[in-house]
Design an enzyme around this catalytic site. Structure first.
Site, PDB file in Angstrom:
ATOM      1  CG  HIS A  90      21.242 -34.662 -19.903  1.00  0.00           C
ATOM      2  ND1 HIS A  90      21.532 -33.429 -20.458  1.00  0.00           N
ATOM      3  CD2 HIS A  90      20.623 -35.376 -20.876  1.00  0.00           C
ATOM      4  CE1 HIS A  90      21.092 -33.409 -21.714  1.00  0.00           C
ATOM      5  NE2 HIS A  90      20.545 -34.556 -21.996  1.00  0.00           N
ATOM      6  CD  GLU A 127      18.657 -41.207 -24.656  1.00  0.00           C
ATOM      7  OE1 GLU A 127      18.316 -42.279 -25.165  1.00  0.00           O
ATOM      8  OE2 GLU A 127      18.422 -40.112 -25.173  1.00  0.00           O
TER       9      GLU A 127
END
Length: 378
Positions: free
Chosen positions: A260, A316
């Site tokens: 991320h 996600e």
């Protein structure tokens, strides 16, 4: 560096472009808070209460809770003109493109019932319609009748019923509430920033939300949840995960859902969502998909560790497994994301409008220098 060189950042990494009191992403230590409250303390709170907190910066009163619940339920029913509009949308169109196109076409309410201003009223009206549009678009694609919400039911109880045509279990509603709270807001992410740019022109809130949703559709943003689960489906089984990861790294192929931009440690949302995915994936197909995802994450950690680097799955990565366990098809995952993140979009729209200014960055021109006009050729 010469005096003529311009310092810039193509991706705005590390560039502060504004202030916000809505959420705080502390990537170095893996913390996320909404309005000063740690996400871990919010994940089991009533979904609409957290939504109100994100949008307005305070908890709703008892009267505001009652009005909000009634407002969301009544507006989650598509009118006949709205159904006619949706009926013109191709059934195979991706739901994110459907939302981006349909939101600006909605007729905004003329009267205020929540007492928080026109922009807030219109924004929350859109949130109610998004859930109805997603469910109706899915059912039309299945050649099934559009269903309507039932007064008194919780928001995600109504949504899952309208989507599947049958009432969900209490645990399924709780799980969806938690997953949607975790992805409700995340500071100046790409989708939110796109909405702020749109809002800076004094465009209406429906245009701003449509811009944000269009940005969220990208695989490098909200579309990673669909891509991660489809990756697990493509791999097929946990024993093939390591070879897949090595092949991706050798060919410089991005492994969706791993790493991320903001977090240098574990994504705090993934820490909450991974156990939820493990608990929810009970049938054989879901267990295999989850086991494959876990194997991919472990293989990534081994490979990156051998290079002296750390990498972790983001929110996600495991969210797709949770949605899959709820019977949501992969190509609807990002629309589910939009259904939650829209509250953050509204909060930022309202916050930005308090001190609105036109966002107009400069560009460093690197093309050919201006040429003098050849007078003899005139």
């Amino acid at each position: 560096m010469s005096e003529t060189q311009t310092v810039f950042s193509n991706d705005l990494a590390g560039i502060v472009v504004g202030e916000t009191a809505i959420s705080d992403v502390q990537g170095d230590i893996g913390l996320l808070s909404y309005r000063g409250i740690d996400i871990n303390e919010l994940v089991d709170v009533s979904f609409l209460h957290v939504a109100w907190l994100v949008v307005f910066g305070e908890w709703p009163t008892d009267e505001e809770r009652r009005r909000l619940k009634s407002f969301m339920c009544s507006n989650a029913q598509l009118t006949h003109p709205e159904q006619d509009l949706l009926g013109q949308v191709p059934r195979e169109l991706h739901p994110m493109l459907m939302l981006q196109g349909m939101i600006p076409l909605l007729q905004m309410p003329e009267e205020e019932t929540l007492g928080r201003g026109t922009d807030a009223e219109h924004g929350l009206f859109i949130t109610a319609k998004i859930s109805a549009l997603i469910a109706a678009h899915y059912r039309l694609g299945q050649n099934k009748v559009i269903l309507h919400p039932t007064a008194g039911k919780l928001r995600h109880d109504n949504f899952l019923t309208m989507f599947h045509g049958k009432a969900p279990t209490h645990e399924q509603v709780r799980m969806l509430d938690a997953a949607q709270i975790l992805q409700m807001e995340h500071s100046f992410n790409a989708g939110t920033f796109a909405g702020r740019v749109c809002a800076s022109t004094l465009a209406p809130i429906q245009s701003s939300i449509a811009a944000s949703i269009g940005t969220l559709f990208g695989k490098l943003h909200g579309g990673a949840d669909q891509a991660a689960l489809e990756m697990a489906m493509e791999i097929g089984s946990p024993d093939k995960a390591e070879a897949y990861v090595k092949d991706c790294l050798a060919n410089k192929v991005k492994i969706m859902g791993m790493g991320h931009r903001e977090y240098r440690t574990v994504d705090p949302r993934a820490k909450i969502l991974k156990p939820m995915a493990i608990a929810s994936c009970q049938d054989e197909e879901s267990k295999n998909l989850l086991a494959t995802l876990v194997a991919v994450e472990e293989a990534c950690q081994r490979e990156f560790g051998a290079r002296g680097q750390e990498i972790w799955a983001n929110v996600e990565f495991y969210k797709g497994a949770v949605f899959h366990s709820l019977g949501i098809p992969p190509h609807y995952f990002t629309a589910m994301f939009a259904m939650a993140r829209v509250y953050g979009y509204i909060g930022h729209f309202l916050e930005f409008r308090e001190q609105s200014c036109l966002i107009r960055p400069r560009a460093a021109y690197v093309g050919s220098p201006p040429q003098a006009r050849d007078q003899s050729a005139a």
